[in-house]
Design a protein around this motif. Structure first.
Motif, PDB file in Angstrom:
ATOM      1  N   VAL A  79       0.828  -1.258  -0.150  1.00  0.00           N
ATOM      2  CA  VAL A  79      -0.130  -0.063  -0.090  1.00  0.00           C
ATOM      3  C   VAL A  79       0.750   1.318   0.142  1.00  0.00           C
ATOM      4  O   VAL A  79       1.788   1.027   0.892  1.00  0.00           O
ATOM      5  CB  VAL A  79      -0.914   0.158   1.339  1.00  0.00           C
ATOM      6  N   SER A  80       0.411   2.068  -0.941  1.00  0.00           N
ATOM      7  CA  SER A  80       1.343   3.412  -1.018  1.00  0.00           C
ATOM      8  C   SER A  80       0.494   4.458  -1.185  1.00  0.00           C
ATOM      9  O   SER A  80      -0.561   4.540  -2.090  1.00  0.00           O
ATOM     10  CB  SER A  80       2.620   3.281  -1.991  1.00  0.00           C
ATOM     11  N   VAL A  81       0.763   5.761  -0.792  1.00  0.00           N
ATOM     12  CA  VAL A  81       0.191   7.030  -1.258  1.00  0.00           C
ATOM     13  C   VAL A  81       1.242   7.795  -1.909  1.00  0.00           C
ATOM     14  O   VAL A  81       2.470   8.217  -1.257  1.00  0.00           O
ATOM     15  CB  VAL A  81      -0.196   7.803  -0.163  1.00  0.00           C
TER      16      VAL A  81
ATOM     17  N   ASP B  23      -2.276  11.617   6.243  1.00  0.00           N
ATOM     18  CA  ASP B  23      -1.233  11.739   7.244  1.00  0.00           C
ATOM     19  C   ASP B  23      -0.362  10.014   6.923  1.00  0.00           C
ATOM     20  O   ASP B  23      -0.831   8.995   7.136  1.00  0.00           O
ATOM     21  CB  ASP B  23      -1.354  11.695   8.374  1.00  0.00           C
ATOM     22  N   GLN B  24       0.480  10.257   5.717  1.00  0.00           N
ATOM     23  CA  GLN B  24       1.260   9.009   5.318  1.00  0.00           C
ATOM     24  C   GLN B  24       1.773   8.241   6.365  1.00  0.00           C
ATOM     25  O   GLN B  24       1.774   6.964   6.501  1.00  0.00           O
ATOM     26  CB  GLN B  24       2.118   9.363   4.540  1.00  0.00           C
ATOM     27  N   ASN B  25       2.166   8.660   7.387  1.00  0.00           N
ATOM     28  CA  ASN B  25       3.065   7.998   8.761  1.00  0.00           C
ATOM     29  C   ASN B  25       1.923   7.230   9.472  1.00  0.00           C
ATOM     30  O   ASN B  25       2.100   6.289  10.414  1.00  0.00           O
ATOM     31  CB  ASN B  25       3.681   8.931   9.451  1.00  0.00           C
ATOM     32  N   LYS B  26       0.641   7.697   9.094  1.00  0.00           N
ATOM     33  CA  LYS B  26      -0.338   6.920  10.514  1.00  0.00           C
ATOM     34  C   LYS B  26      -1.309   6.137   9.448  1.00  0.00           C
ATOM     35  O   LYS B  26      -2.244   5.712  10.028  1.00  0.00           O
ATOM     36  CB  LYS B  26      -1.067   7.960  10.997  1.00  0.00           C
ATOM     37  N   ILE B  27      -0.995   5.643   8.251  1.00  0.00           N
ATOM     38  CA  ILE B  27      -1.848   4.693   7.628  1.00  0.00           C
ATOM     39  C   ILE B  27      -2.002   3.410   8.564  1.00  0.00           C
ATOM     40  O   ILE B  27      -0.709   2.913   8.473  1.00  0.00           O
ATOM     41  CB  ILE B  27      -1.496   4.586   6.097  1.00  0.00           C
TER      42      ILE B  27
ATOM     43  N   LEU C 152      -8.299  -0.232   5.076  1.00  0.00           N
ATOM     44  CA  LEU C 152      -7.079   0.527   5.303  1.00  0.00           C
ATOM     45  C   LEU C 152      -7.714   1.891   6.026  1.00  0.00           C
ATOM     46  O   LEU C 152      -8.860   2.306   5.693  1.00  0.00           O
ATOM     47  CB  LEU C 152      -6.670   1.035   3.918  1.00  0.00           C
ATOM     48  N   THR C 153      -6.927   2.328   7.109  1.00  0.00           N
ATOM     49  CA  THR C 153      -7.622   3.495   7.537  1.00  0.00           C
ATOM     50  C   THR C 153      -6.559   4.771   7.290  1.00  0.00           C
ATOM     51  O   THR C 153      -5.314   4.305   7.392  1.00  0.00           O
ATOM     52  CB  THR C 153      -7.396   3.409   9.075  1.00  0.00           C
ATOM     53  N   LEU C 154      -7.004   5.640   6.432  1.00  0.00           N
ATOM     54  CA  LEU C 154      -6.112   6.726   6.054  1.00  0.00           C
ATOM     55  C   LEU C 154      -6.505   8.085   6.934  1.00  0.00           C
ATOM     56  O   LEU C 154      -7.452   8.763   6.559  1.00  0.00           O
ATOM     57  CB  LEU C 154      -6.469   7.003   4.499  1.00  0.00           C
ATOM     58  N   PRO C 155      -5.624   8.485   7.810  1.00  0.00           N
ATOM     59  CA  PRO C 155      -6.042   9.459   8.833  1.00  0.00           C
ATOM     60  C   PRO C 155      -5.725  10.799   8.109  1.00  0.00           C
ATOM     61  O   PRO C 155      -4.742  11.100   7.031  1.00  0.00           O
ATOM     62  CB  PRO C 155      -5.149   9.374   9.753  1.00  0.00           C
ATOM     63  N   LYS C 156      -6.729  11.866   8.206  1.00  0.00           N
ATOM     64  CA  LYS C 156      -6.418  13.029   7.389  1.00  0.00           C
ATOM     65  C   LYS C 156      -5.357  14.026   8.193  1.00  0.00           C
ATOM     66  O   LYS C 156      -5.328  13.778   9.585  1.00  0.00           O
ATOM     67  CB  LYS C 156      -7.912  13.857   7.495  1.00  0.00           C
ATOM     68  N   VAL C 157      -4.805  14.699   7.513  1.00  0.00           N
ATOM     69  CA  VAL C 157      -3.966  15.616   8.212  1.00  0.00           C
ATOM     70  C   VAL C 157      -4.946  16.641   8.928  1.00  0.00           C
ATOM     71  O   VAL C 157      -5.813  16.914   8.584  1.00  0.00           O
ATOM     72  CB  VAL C 157      -2.826  16.295   7.384  1.00  0.00           C
ATOM     73  N   GLU C 158      -3.993  17.146  10.097  1.00  0.00           N
ATOM     74  CA  GLU C 158      -5.067  18.169  10.934  1.00  0.00           C
ATOM     75  C   GLU C 158      -5.710  19.337  10.185  1.00  0.00           C
ATOM     76  O   GLU C 158      -6.790  19.687  10.122  1.00  0.00           O
ATOM     77  CB  GLU C 158      -3.895  18.617  11.923  1.00  0.00           C
TER      78      GLU C 158
END
Lengths: 141, 132
Positions: free
Chosen positions: B57-59, B101-105, B116-122
């Protein structure tokens, strides 16, 4: 037919070709109670025995029932999932519901020897051929 | 009529890309559910038969790529007798509209379903504006 897997890159292609060629096979003819029903089943021969590989992603093992009688296998269960509350759904492609499928195999099976394994969304059914159904070599005296 | 709904078979869709793959085998699109809540975008994909270690998985540049490779060595020595579906690798890409936020996928594979959970940046999270 798959014979060798010498080239690892060619292996998948030849498997896909073999599966495609078999799509029109009439091996089971009308003997399946519901051809084309859910879940889709691929049937393979493994030595003397048969192996059914069923694609069933996202099923709880407790929601899956398998019954065997003579040469008939019944696969039934339900596929359930729900979106959490308060979310906005952008795309919905996965399907949910109940299924019930019977597969009759034109080979006598040993029902007590049938094994089922569910892993990574794939159900594998090992269907051993009944001893009485195995071909015998006749020695010439 | 009963309320029971019989499941229908979903035909696998093949991946169509501008570029061809170097391997001539076919690749399929995993079926996907996508939903969003305040904190994250959730993508759920069905990839039956794919093991945990074979998923990538990559963004990159706002595009989410999901690749799943099938371990077809399990099909060795098997002769197809009767088939209803084809098998292949899985691949799918989605263009994301909100910053992730790529580091928190987060990714979880269970019974052939990848969540997959892709957290949004603040900055991308919705916020209530106070009117003075």
């Amino acid at each position: 037919m798959i014979t060798t897997f010498a080239d690892p890159f060619d292996a998948l292609l030849s498997l896909q070709r073999a599966l495609d060629a078999q799509l029109s096979s009439d091996w089971l003819q009308d003997s399946t109670a519901s051809r084309g029903g859910f879940p889709p089943i691929n049937l393979f021969q493994q030595g003397d025995d048969l192996l059914a590989i069923v694609e069933l992603p996202g099923i709880d093992k407790d929601d899956l029932q398998i019954q065997a009688k003579e040469n008939t296998i019944r696969i039934s269960g339900k596929k359930a999932m729900a979106f959490p509350e308060g979310v906005s759904v952008h795309r919905r492609e996965r399907i949910i519901g109940e299924f019930d499928r019977t597969l009759s195999i034109p080979v006598r099976l040993d029902p007590s020897g049938i094994k089922a394994e569910y892993r990574d969304g794939i159900l594998a059914l090992y269907l051993p051929r009944a001893e009485s159904d195995k071909p015998r070599t006749i020695s010439i005296s | 009529m009963t309320s029971r709904q019989e499941l229908q078979v979903q035909q696998k869709r093949e991946l169509e890309t501008k570029e061809e793959t170097t391997v001539p085998a076919r690749t399929f699109l995993p079926t996907a559910d996508i939903f969003e809540d305040e904190d994250a975008l959730h993508v759920v994909l069905e990839m039956p038969g794919v093991e945990k270690d074979n998923i990538n998985v990559s963004v990159r540049e706002g595009v989410l790529n999901i690749d799943g490779r099938l371990d077809f060595s399990k099909y060795k020595d098997l002769q197809p007798l009767y088939t209803e579906y084809n098998v292949g690798n899985y691949s799918r890409s989605f263009r994301l509209w909100s910053a992730i936020d790529q580091n928190k996928i987060g990714a979880e594979l269970r019974d052939g379903v990848l969540s997959l959970t892709l957290p949004k940046v603040e900055e991308a999270k919705p916020r209530t504006i106070q009117i003075k």
